[in-house]
Design a protein around this motif. Structure first.
Motif, PDB file in Angstrom:
ATOM      1  N   ASP A 173     -21.545 -24.675  18.310  1.00  0.00           N
ATOM      2  CA  ASP A 173     -22.087 -25.897  18.894  1.00  0.00           C
ATOM      3  C   ASP A 173     -22.816 -26.754  17.865  1.00  0.00           C
ATOM      4  O   ASP A 173     -23.022 -27.952  18.086  1.00  0.00           O
ATOM      5  N   GLU A 174     -23.194 -26.149  16.753  1.00  0.00           N
ATOM      6  CA  GLU A 174     -23.809 -26.925  15.675  1.00  0.00           C
ATOM      7  C   GLU A 174     -22.846 -27.961  15.106  1.00  0.00           C
ATOM      8  O   GLU A 174     -23.271 -28.926  14.463  1.00  0.00           O
ATOM      9  N   MET A 175     -21.550 -27.780  15.343  1.00  0.00           N
ATOM     10  CA  MET A 175     -20.545 -28.725  14.855  1.00  0.00           C
ATOM     11  C   MET A 175     -20.365 -29.930  15.777  1.00  0.00           C
ATOM     12  O   MET A 175     -19.644 -30.868  15.435  1.00  0.00           O
ATOM     13  N   LEU A 176     -21.002 -29.919  16.940  1.00  0.00           N
ATOM     14  CA  LEU A 176     -20.767 -30.997  17.905  1.00  0.00           C
ATOM     15  C   LEU A 176     -21.090 -32.395  17.369  1.00  0.00           C
ATOM     16  O   LEU A 176     -20.285 -33.320  17.562  1.00  0.00           O
ATOM     17  N   PRO A 177     -22.219 -32.606  16.679  1.00  0.00           N
ATOM     18  CA  PRO A 177     -22.460 -33.953  16.135  1.00  0.00           C
ATOM     19  C   PRO A 177     -21.378 -34.387  15.146  1.00  0.00           C
ATOM     20  O   PRO A 177     -20.956 -35.559  15.142  1.00  0.00           O
ATOM     21  N   SER A 178     -20.911 -33.464  14.324  1.00  0.00           N
ATOM     22  CA  SER A 178     -19.850 -33.766  13.365  1.00  0.00           C
ATOM     23  C   SER A 178     -18.552 -34.109  14.094  1.00  0.00           C
ATOM     24  O   SER A 178     -17.883 -35.107  13.773  1.00  0.00           O
ATOM     25  N   LEU A 179     -18.195 -33.299  15.074  1.00  0.00           N
ATOM     26  CA  LEU A 179     -16.969 -33.553  15.824  1.00  0.00           C
ATOM     27  C   LEU A 179     -17.050 -34.878  16.566  1.00  0.00           C
ATOM     28  O   LEU A 179     -16.054 -35.610  16.662  1.00  0.00           O
ATOM     29  N   LYS A 180     -18.227 -35.197  17.086  1.00  0.00           N
ATOM     30  CA  LYS A 180     -18.397 -36.467  17.792  1.00  0.00           C
ATOM     31  C   LYS A 180     -18.199 -37.649  16.839  1.00  0.00           C
ATOM     32  O   LYS A 180     -17.626 -38.686  17.217  1.00  0.00           O
ATOM     33  N   ARG A 181     -18.676 -37.519  15.604  1.00  0.00           N
ATOM     34  CA  ARG A 181     -18.454 -38.592  14.617  1.00  0.00           C
ATOM     35  C   ARG A 181     -16.963 -38.865  14.448  1.00  0.00           C
ATOM     36  O   ARG A 181     -16.527 -40.023  14.381  1.00  0.00           O
ATOM     37  N   TYR A 226     -10.765 -19.924  20.475  1.00  0.00           N
ATOM     38  CA  TYR A 226      -9.920 -21.111  20.685  1.00  0.00           C
ATOM     39  C   TYR A 226     -10.371 -21.870  21.924  1.00  0.00           C
ATOM     40  O   TYR A 226     -10.449 -23.110  21.921  1.00  0.00           O
ATOM     41  N   GLY A 227     -10.677 -21.146  22.986  1.00  0.00           N
ATOM     42  CA  GLY A 227     -11.162 -21.803  24.185  1.00  0.00           C
ATOM     43  C   GLY A 227     -12.480 -22.511  23.966  1.00  0.00           C
ATOM     44  O   GLY A 227     -12.687 -23.642  24.437  1.00  0.00           O
ATOM     45  N   GLU A 228     -13.393 -21.873  23.229  1.00  0.00           N
ATOM     46  CA  GLU A 228     -14.683 -22.492  22.939  1.00  0.00           C
ATOM     47  C   GLU A 228     -14.522 -23.738  22.072  1.00  0.00           C
ATOM     48  O   GLU A 228     -15.236 -24.733  22.255  1.00  0.00           O
ATOM     49  N   ALA A 229     -13.596 -23.693  21.129  1.00  0.00           N
ATOM     50  CA  ALA A 229     -13.341 -24.880  20.293  1.00  0.00           C
ATOM     51  C   ALA A 229     -12.812 -26.033  21.153  1.00  0.00           C
ATOM     52  O   ALA A 229     -13.192 -27.197  20.954  1.00  0.00           O
ATOM     53  N   ALA A 230     -11.968 -25.710  22.119  1.00  0.00           N
ATOM     54  CA  ALA A 230     -11.460 -26.743  23.026  1.00  0.00           C
ATOM     55  C   ALA A 230     -12.590 -27.322  23.875  1.00  0.00           C
ATOM     56  O   ALA A 230     -12.660 -28.535  24.107  1.00  0.00           O
ATOM     57  N   ARG A 231     -13.487 -26.454  24.328  1.00  0.00           N
ATOM     58  CA  ARG A 231     -14.646 -26.932  25.095  1.00  0.00           C
ATOM     59  C   ARG A 231     -15.484 -27.891  24.261  1.00  0.00           C
ATOM     60  O   ARG A 231     -15.934 -28.943  24.742  1.00  0.00           O
ATOM     61  N   ARG A 232     -15.667 -27.573  22.988  1.00  0.00           N
ATOM     62  CA  ARG A 232     -16.428 -28.477  22.102  1.00  0.00           C
ATOM     63  C   ARG A 232     -15.705 -29.805  21.908  1.00  0.00           C
ATOM     64  O   ARG A 232     -16.342 -30.854  21.790  1.00  0.00           O
ATOM     65  N   ALA A 233     -14.387 -29.756  21.863  1.00  0.00           N
ATOM     66  CA  ALA A 233     -13.624 -31.009  21.733  1.00  0.00           C
ATOM     67  C   ALA A 233     -13.873 -31.906  22.937  1.00  0.00           C
ATOM     68  O   ALA A 233     -14.053 -33.126  22.794  1.00  0.00           O
ATOM     69  N   VAL A 234     -13.912 -31.322  24.118  1.00  0.00           N
ATOM     70  CA  VAL A 234     -14.226 -32.097  25.319  1.00  0.00           C
ATOM     71  C   VAL A 234     -15.620 -32.703  25.201  1.00  0.00           C
ATOM     72  O   VAL A 234     -15.818 -33.913  25.408  1.00  0.00           O
ATOM     73  N   GLU A 235     -16.584 -31.872  24.837  1.00  0.00           N
ATOM     74  CA  GLU A 235     -17.980 -32.325  24.783  1.00  0.00           C
ATOM     75  C   GLU A 235     -18.205 -33.349  23.678  1.00  0.00           C
ATOM     76  O   GLU A 235     -19.102 -34.198  23.793  1.00  0.00           O
ATOM     77  N   ALA A 236     -17.400 -33.300  22.625  1.00  0.00           N
ATOM     78  CA  ALA A 236     -17.548 -34.246  21.518  1.00  0.00           C
ATOM     79  C   ALA A 236     -16.884 -35.590  21.809  1.00  0.00           C
ATOM     80  O   ALA A 236     -17.069 -36.538  21.051  1.00  0.00           O
ATOM     81  N   GLY A 237     -16.118 -35.668  22.897  1.00  0.00           N
ATOM     82  CA  GLY A 237     -15.517 -36.934  23.278  1.00  0.00           C
ATOM     83  C   GLY A 237     -14.065 -37.108  22.895  1.00  0.00           C
ATOM     84  O   GLY A 237     -13.516 -38.219  23.013  1.00  0.00           O
ATOM     85  N   PHE A 238     -13.411 -36.046  22.448  1.00  0.00           N
ATOM     86  CA  PHE A 238     -11.979 -36.152  22.168  1.00  0.00           C
ATOM     87  C   PHE A 238     -11.202 -36.315  23.466  1.00  0.00           C
ATOM     88  O   PHE A 238     -11.673 -35.967  24.552  1.00  0.00           O
ATOM     89  N   ASP A 239      -9.983 -36.821  23.338  1.00  0.00           N
ATOM     90  CA  ASP A 239      -9.090 -36.988  24.483  1.00  0.00           C
ATOM     91  C   ASP A 239      -8.144 -35.811  24.638  1.00  0.00           C
ATOM     92  O   ASP A 239      -7.394 -35.746  25.619  1.00  0.00           O
TER      93      ASP A 239
END
Length: 375
Positions: free
Chosen positions: A82-90, A154-167
């Motif tokens: 989850d520490e990657m969320l700000p980076s992924l959101k960028r 893999y599932g957790e990474a997908a969850r982070r993609a959702v939370e970071a705003g990916f489509d």
């Protein structure tokens, strides 16, 4: 001029998720080697994406590792905590600035990971079988617990993609990395439920898809794309055959995916295992499962005429990779009728203008024959 490219510039709606693209062009995932050492994105990488965020209806990122044990190369971004969320959101934000859909590719390198990039300096895979390349490390065979933890990751990474705003997310099941290693009879010599027969070698890829879809279903408050990238064949003997890939493609089609992205260097190329078999691998997959899920064609497509030719096969989406390194405004020039202005060679003096990060730039200039260069 744009009337010639009516199909290419037409909109597309994924039948399962309902996500709509403004056109049929996809930016293929391309490694940038430009993330920070902690897995976060860099300013250079953000600038690179900003330069290209008008050039496709859907933009797929460079792959992001789902576990530190799966880091496949220096400068790779992470989606492992989850520490990657700000980076992924960028990254998601910059890709979506001009209305394109943003997709995060999620990945584990398995036996292809450089040992120096790993926490314990030891790669892992389905079995303790080294890749057929000079100096390759023999991986450690994963325990069943590690396999289950990786599927969850893999599932957790997908969850982070959702939370970071990916489509959406693209599951990287291609290019010799971990998911393909479990499917391959070369790298998977297991005798438990994760290996042996064709059906058992499918178990890990299908379990990853299930984990990703379950995570997305729980996390997404709107429609969300889930795609899968696949490599049709392997050179190794034993190795993945086209017959086996068609079986996996059919199994994936019934998993309820949004698309299947066929990773080849040349869309029209035939078999790498049998020189007498010259039929396009992507077309074979399309013929098998194209009525069940959309196929993305990719490989040595540079001009809009070539893209239209791919779409004429019935395949609904076409991905560009190398061409968008050379010409980040490809789609804009097609829309404006300025096709003659599209660059076809990488000008070695134009790094700043093209906003290509230095690690990627150095790789492009030293990778012989991969891109046409203009000195």
């Amino acid at each position: 001029m744009t009337e010639k490219y009516t199909n290419l510039l037409s909109s597309f709606k994924f039948p399962l998720s309902g996500v709509k693209l403004d056109n049929r062009v996809v930016m293929a995932p391309m490694t940038t080697f430009s993330g920070n050492d902690d897995g976060t994105t860099s300013d250079e990488e953000i600038s690179y994406y900003r330069e290209r965020n008008r050039t496709a209806g859907m933009l797929i990122t460079a792959c992001a590792y789902v576990l530190p044990q799966g880091k496949g190369f220096h400068g790779q971004i992470g989606a492992h905590s989850d520490e990657m969320l700000p980076s992924l959101k960028r990254i998601a934000d910059v890709l979506k600035e001009n209305g394109a859909k943003a997709v995060l590719q999620i990945h584990h390198g398995g036996r292809m990971c450089p040992p120096e990039e790993l926490p314990d300096k030891q790669s892992v895979s389905a079995s303790a079988v080294a890749a057929l390349r000079e100096g390759a490390q023999t991986p450690r065979e994963m325990t069943e617990q590690e396999i289950e933890e990786t599927i969850t990751a893999y599932g957790e990474a997908a969850r982070r993609a959702v939370e970071a705003g990916f489509d959406g997310v693209e599951i990287h099941g291609a290019n010799t990395y971990l998911i393909q290693q479990f499917f391959s009879p070369h790298s998977n010599r297991r005798t438990d439920k994760w290996g042996g027969s064709l059906e058992k070698r499918m178990s890990f890829p299908l379990a990853v898809v299930d984990a990703v879809k379950s995570a997305v279903y729980k996390a997404a408050k709107k429609t969300f794309i889930v795609g899968y990238r696949i490599s049709p064949e392997e050179m190794e003997n034993p190795g993945i055959t086209m017959q086996e890939t068609l079986a996996l493609a059919e199994a994936l089609a019934f998993e309820g995916l949004d698309y299947l992205h066929v990773s080849v260097m040349n869309f029209w190329a035939g078999s790498m295992r049998d020189e007498k078999d010259v039929e396009s691998r992507a077309e074979l997959i399309y013929q098998k499962v194209g009525k069940l899920l959309p196929i993305i064609g990719v490989g040595s497509i540079s001009s809009p005429e070539q893209a239209e030719e791919v779409l004429s096969t019935g395949i609904p989406l076409v991905a560009l990779g190398r061409e968008l390194l050379i010409e980040p405004h490809w789609l804009e020039k097609v829309k404006a009728g300025n096709v003659e202005q599209i660059e076809k060679e990488l000008d070695i003096h134009n790094q700043a203008k093209l906003n290509i990060p230095t690690p990627l730039w150095n790789s492009l200039l030293t990778r012989t024959g991969w891109l046409p260069l203009k000195e």
